[in-house]
Scaffold this motif. Structure first.
Motif: not given
Length: 321
Positions: A46, A89, A139, A172, A197, A228, A230, A265
């Protein structure tokens, strides 16, 4: 003579209509070295690229404006972390324009994949072209756009899943646990992989029993969803170790280690425009130590075999490396 970052900052300041170069420090780089052996083929699942706004203009309806983050700066991050692969992303600030992400993928080559944002104007031919450029999913950013209505979320998710099923891409979603609970049945029956996410939007302070998180665990346990792990700083304010995230991460890993992927991220955009500022004013990137964050993976998953699944095997399967 102004360097490349200075030119980008100057362009961004002019485009955003404010003069705040003094507070723009650029994307953060790791301050702490990684304290465990990162396996070959590890993937940061990500990230975002913020290109020169003169070349990649922002979406007029955005809710914040980030400072630049280039492919070269991302490469430096991953060199420091020992990360070979990346998933880029498209952030909400570009709307359905994936140009900056395409730029980032091209700079990275075959070690990069992309997740696109599309709209009703995106044709099947557009999707075919994006596939050739390395994209493997789309996404739905419900969180940043403020969508909390379960019915709206159900409609948007179903439309996305129906659109993706013919090509095998994943969907996503950035949302919250209560919304996940509201669409759980659709996710369980989805004809495509589903990826949530940032810990599913869970809040570390509310623990593993917060509304919606048990439903997320059920989806992970059954293999119907990826998560994720993340952006730990989005779930917790307890930097730099984010200790209160440990129960969330370990619960997800215990549910099904084959459905988890990790991400930074980076470059850590602050999607909340400060009071008194406009969405077109540049909001500085958050200062996050990704070395310290990656080291937390060894706390969440002490077993090197489990870490390899999260960093290498699961991303390879999901993104087609």
């Amino acid at each position: 003579m102004m360097n490349r970052r200075g030119l980008l900052l100057s362009s961004l300041v002019v485009g955003a209509g404010m003069n705040n170069r003094s507070v723009l420090a650029g994307p953060s780089q790791p301050a702490n070295a990684v304290a465990f052996d990162v396996p070959a083929g590890a993937c940061d699942c990500h990230t975002h690229i913020h290109g020169d706004p003169a070349r990649f203009p922002f979406f007029a309806g955005r809710v914040y404006t980030p400072e630049p983050a280039s492919p070269e700066e991302m490469a430096a991050l991953h060199k420091a972390l020992g990360i070979e692969r990346v998933v880029i992303v498209t952030p909400s600030v570009y709307g359905a324009d994936n140009g900056a992400t395409i730029f980032g993928i091209a700079a990275r080559g075959t070690s990069a994949r992309g997740v696109a944002v599309i709209d009703e104007k995106t044709t099947d031919q557009d999707l075919d072209k994006l596939h050739g450029q390395g994209f493997r999913g789309i996404r739905l950013n419900l969180a940043t756009s403020g969508v909390s209505d379960p019915q709206v979320a159900r409609q948007r998710f179903q439309a996305a899943a129906d659109r993706m099923k013919a090509r095998g891409w994943h969907v996503q979603i950035y949302t919250t646990p209560p919304v996940i609970a509201a669409i759980k049945d659709l996710v369980a029956d989805a004809p495509v992989p589903v990826v949530f996410d940032h810990f599913g939007g869970a809040e570390a302070a509310r623990g593993v029993d917060q509304p919606g998180f048990p439903e997320l665990l059920d989806l992970v346990r059954s293999g119907k969803a990826y998560v994720k792990i993340s952006g730990a700083y989005r779930a917790s304010s307890r930097a730099p170790d984010y200790a209160d995230v440990v129960p969330l991460a370990q619960a997800l890993i215990a549910a099904n280690r084959e459905r988890l992927v990790w991400g930074t991220d980076w470059p850590h955009p602050d999607s909340v425009t400060p009071p008194g500022k406009a969405a077109t004013d540049v909001t500085p990137l958050l200062r996050i130590d990704d070395g310290a964050v990656l080291n937390q993976l060894a706390v969440w998953a002490p077993d090197a075999v489990v870490r390899k699944a999260i960093l290498v095997d699961n991303p390879a399967r999901l993104y087609g490396f």
